[in-house]
Design a protein around this motif. Structure first.
Motif, PDB file in Angstrom:
ATOM      1  N   HIS A 110      20.239   1.826 -63.498  1.00  0.00           N
ATOM      2  CA  HIS A 110      21.242   1.083 -62.719  1.00  0.00           C
ATOM      3  C   HIS A 110      20.935   1.274 -61.232  1.00  0.00           C
ATOM      4  O   HIS A 110      20.676   2.402 -60.785  1.00  0.00           O
ATOM      5  CB  HIS A 110      22.653   1.597 -63.043  1.00  0.00           C
ATOM      6  CG  HIS A 110      23.738   0.694 -62.572  1.00  0.00           C
ATOM      7  ND1 HIS A 110      24.008   0.492 -61.228  1.00  0.00           N
ATOM      8  CD2 HIS A 110      24.620  -0.075 -63.246  1.00  0.00           C
ATOM      9  CE1 HIS A 110      25.009  -0.361 -61.109  1.00  0.00           C
ATOM     10  NE2 HIS A 110      25.404  -0.724 -62.312  1.00  0.00           N
ATOM     11  N   SER A 170      14.044  -3.156 -60.132  1.00  0.00           N
ATOM     12  CA  SER A 170      14.648  -3.376 -61.463  1.00  0.00           C
ATOM     13  C   SER A 170      14.151  -4.671 -62.106  1.00  0.00           C
ATOM     14  O   SER A 170      14.205  -4.822 -63.323  1.00  0.00           O
ATOM     15  CB  SER A 170      16.177  -3.415 -61.332  1.00  0.00           C
ATOM     16  OG  SER A 170      16.580  -4.637 -60.729  1.00  0.00           O
ATOM     17  N   TRP A 189      30.842   4.284 -57.497  1.00  0.00           N
ATOM     18  CA  TRP A 189      30.265   3.702 -58.715  1.00  0.00           C
ATOM     19  C   TRP A 189      31.311   3.502 -59.820  1.00  0.00           C
ATOM     20  O   TRP A 189      31.213   2.617 -60.646  1.00  0.00           O
ATOM     21  CB  TRP A 189      29.135   4.609 -59.201  1.00  0.00           C
ATOM     22  CG  TRP A 189      28.191   4.040 -60.219  1.00  0.00           C
ATOM     23  CD1 TRP A 189      28.269   2.830 -60.847  1.00  0.00           C
ATOM     24  CD2 TRP A 189      27.014   4.681 -60.730  1.00  0.00           C
ATOM     25  NE1 TRP A 189      27.215   2.676 -61.713  1.00  0.00           N
ATOM     26  CE2 TRP A 189      26.437   3.799 -61.666  1.00  0.00           C
ATOM     27  CE3 TRP A 189      26.394   5.901 -60.488  1.00  0.00           C
ATOM     28  CZ2 TRP A 189      25.263   4.115 -62.365  1.00  0.00           C
ATOM     29  CZ3 TRP A 189      25.232   6.214 -61.176  1.00  0.00           C
ATOM     30  CH2 TRP A 189      24.675   5.327 -62.099  1.00  0.00           C
ATOM     31  N   GLN A 233      31.790  -5.270 -60.793  1.00  0.00           N
ATOM     32  CA  GLN A 233      30.923  -5.498 -61.971  1.00  0.00           C
ATOM     33  C   GLN A 233      31.781  -5.597 -63.233  1.00  0.00           C
ATOM     34  O   GLN A 233      31.647  -6.527 -64.025  1.00  0.00           O
ATOM     35  CB  GLN A 233      29.919  -4.345 -62.106  1.00  0.00           C
ATOM     36  CG  GLN A 233      29.095  -4.413 -63.389  1.00  0.00           C
ATOM     37  CD  GLN A 233      28.008  -3.349 -63.487  1.00  0.00           C
ATOM     38  OE1 GLN A 233      27.653  -2.698 -62.503  1.00  0.00           O
ATOM     39  NE2 GLN A 233      27.461  -3.171 -64.661  1.00  0.00           N
ATOM     40  N   SER A 238      24.728  -5.829 -61.995  1.00  0.00           N
ATOM     41  CA  SER A 238      24.389  -4.439 -61.629  1.00  0.00           C
ATOM     42  C   SER A 238      24.194  -4.271 -60.127  1.00  0.00           C
ATOM     43  O   SER A 238      24.190  -3.153 -59.617  1.00  0.00           O
ATOM     44  CB  SER A 238      23.106  -4.005 -62.349  1.00  0.00           C
ATOM     45  OG  SER A 238      22.037  -4.859 -61.964  1.00  0.00           O
TER      46      SER A 238
END
Ligand code: SDX
Length: 431
Positions: free
Chosen positions: A132, A182, A263, A272, A381
């Motif tokens: 992540h 990513s 987070w 998210q 993400s």
């Protein structure tokens, strides 16, 4: 700190204790309990700090009942409409809107700190591709203290300034690199001819194979998203940064701690979680099912993007974000986006439901931001990393304010102990 304006009397077991009270420029009066334990031998009890002021500050003020958010006195809707992110950064850091000259110098300084140490590129390659981006950001930002030794001495005002500029300037670069890694694409270096938001979009979406021209309307929307998330009083991640800093930890370690706290889905991770919830709902006909789940005490499900510890009215940022969502999706020709339709109908259903009305649960900043970010091409993400990029200036401004406070002490809360009283060790053969 202001002088005591009046006092409160606390009576315990027949003994009266006078506690000084202070009045703010805005908001509730506070009762000073710093000497309570020494005088009365008791602690106060406030898990979650619902009634506790942890510091005094001049940076941001929220009136939760009015749904008002001020940065150094300026309403967020005016800043979102008339200012831009780096000017808001200057305002948060230095307390006043900059002159044209001061703004030019500040923007030039930030622009010239956007590259990261070339050796830090190796850090990203230590992560699994599917890591992540928030995990990558926690790691890489914490590692900045291993690369920028010349700005870790918090007792040196110039080093504090340089660390502040480096963090504001490099966070977009680090977030963009986490995204590029990513998706298996090469890192894109920052460009000094682009403004802060356009540079971030370019670092995220440009590829070496062809020219990438940033759409100025998307850059403006990105800048507005940065502005809306810049600071927000003593929220969980800001309080984390302040607590870490109170031990004398270096600024990069403190900001890494703030990223870690942000987070969580109850905080910065809600953008998210909200978009994932809207996708799970999928169509308006399933909204009643999810409203019922959110109201069910036996179901841990909550409407993500709804509710707030302080706002008991509309989050003013959500109002601006909703307007921006309409503009961006129309520009991108996806104004009939089914997810936006679900969001709008979910908002209407919740606001007309007594459960949410009675508990004063309104959409917060995270309810619409994900819809815009997804339309701009970001994966879910990347939503919280973008929040972290924006909030860095808030964390840094609060960090600077705390370091300049002569009253600053290491934060060390006490507890209501409910465990075993003293007892003797039992040898294993006797257990
Ligand atoms: C951010 O602090 C900040 O300033 C944060 C932030 C910032 O800019 O830094 O604004 C950014 O974090 C925004 C919030 C993002 N989080 C979410 O959207 C997640 C969903 N919201 C909730 O988890 C909740 O509303 C919180 C965490 C935001 C606030 O929680 P509180 O203040 O601790 O409130 P609570 O949990 O005590 O709830 C009060 C009541 C409870 O019911 P009762 O126990 O009184 O019967 O309201 C209910 C809760 O069950 N409730 C919800 C709900 N939020 C609260 N019920 C359904 N859905 C929800 N979203």
């Amino acid at each position: 700190m202001t002088d005591a304006t009046k006092s409160a009397t606390l009576t315990i077991d027949g003994n009266a204790y006078e506690l000084p009270m202070y009045s703010p420029t805005s908001g509730p009066d506070v009762v000073d309990i710093r000497k309570l334990y020494a005088q009365a031998g008791v602690f106060t009890y406030d898990p979650g700090f619902t009634s506790t002021a942890s510091c005094d500050s001049t940076i941001t003020f929220i009136d939760g009942d009015k749904g008002e958010l001020l940065h150094r006195g300026y309403p967020i809707d005016q800043l979102a409409a008339k200012s831009h992110y780096l000017e808001v950064c200057y305002l948060l850091l230095y307390g006043e809107l900059p002159s044209a000259k001061d703004l030019e110098v500040f923007e030039s300084t930030i622009t010239r700190h956007t590259m990261i140490h070339e050796q830090m590129h190796n850090f990203f390659r230590g992560f699994r591709r599917d890591a992540h981006p928030m995990a990558t950001m926690v790691g890489v930002v914490g590692a900045m203290s291993a690369f920028y030794h010349d700005s870790t001495d918090i007792s040196d005002e110039r080093q504090r300034e340089i660390a502040s500029h480096r963090l504001i300037a490099k966070m977009p670069t680090i977030a963009a690199m986490a995204y590029k890694y990513s998706v298996g694409q090469p890192f894109v270096y920052p460009r000094n001819d682009l403004d802060y938001a356009a540079n971030f979009l370019h670092m995220c979406f440009a590829v070496p194979a062809e020219e990438y021209v940033v759409d100025p309307i998307l850059a403006r929307a990105m800048d507005r998203i940065f502005t809306l998330h810049a600071d927000h009083e003593q929220n969980a991640s800001t309080s984390t940064v302040r607590l870490a800093s109170s031990s004398g930890a270096n600024p990069f370690a403190c900001i890494a701690a703030g990223i870690a706290c942000l987070w969580g889905p109850a905080h910065g991770g809600a953008n998210q979680a909200c978009l994932e919830m809207l996708k799970e709902i999928g169509t308006p006909d399933r909204i009643p099912e999810f409203i019922a789940r959110a109201k069910d005490k036996n179901d841990p499900f909550r409407l993500m993007g709804f509710g707030h510890r302080v706002y008991k009215n509309f989050d003013p940022r959500a109002t601006v974000m909703k307007q921006s969502a309409d503009e961006v999706l129309e520009l991108l020709g996806v104004e009939n986006n089914p997810i936006l339709q679900v969001a709008k109908e979910l908002e209407t259903a919740a606001l007309n439901d007594p459960y949410f009305a009675d508990k004063k649960l309104f959409p917060n900043v995270d309810f619409y931001s994900g819809i815009i970010l997804e339309a701009m091409g970001f994966p879910t993400s990347m939503f919280t990393p973008i929040f972290a990029v924006s909030r860095t200036v808030g964390w840094i401004s609060q960090w600077k304010e705390q370091l300049a406070d002569p009253q600053m002490k290491i934060g060390r809360p006490r507890q209501l102990y409910q465990g075993s009283v003293t007892r003797d060790y039992i040898d294993i053969e006797n257990r």
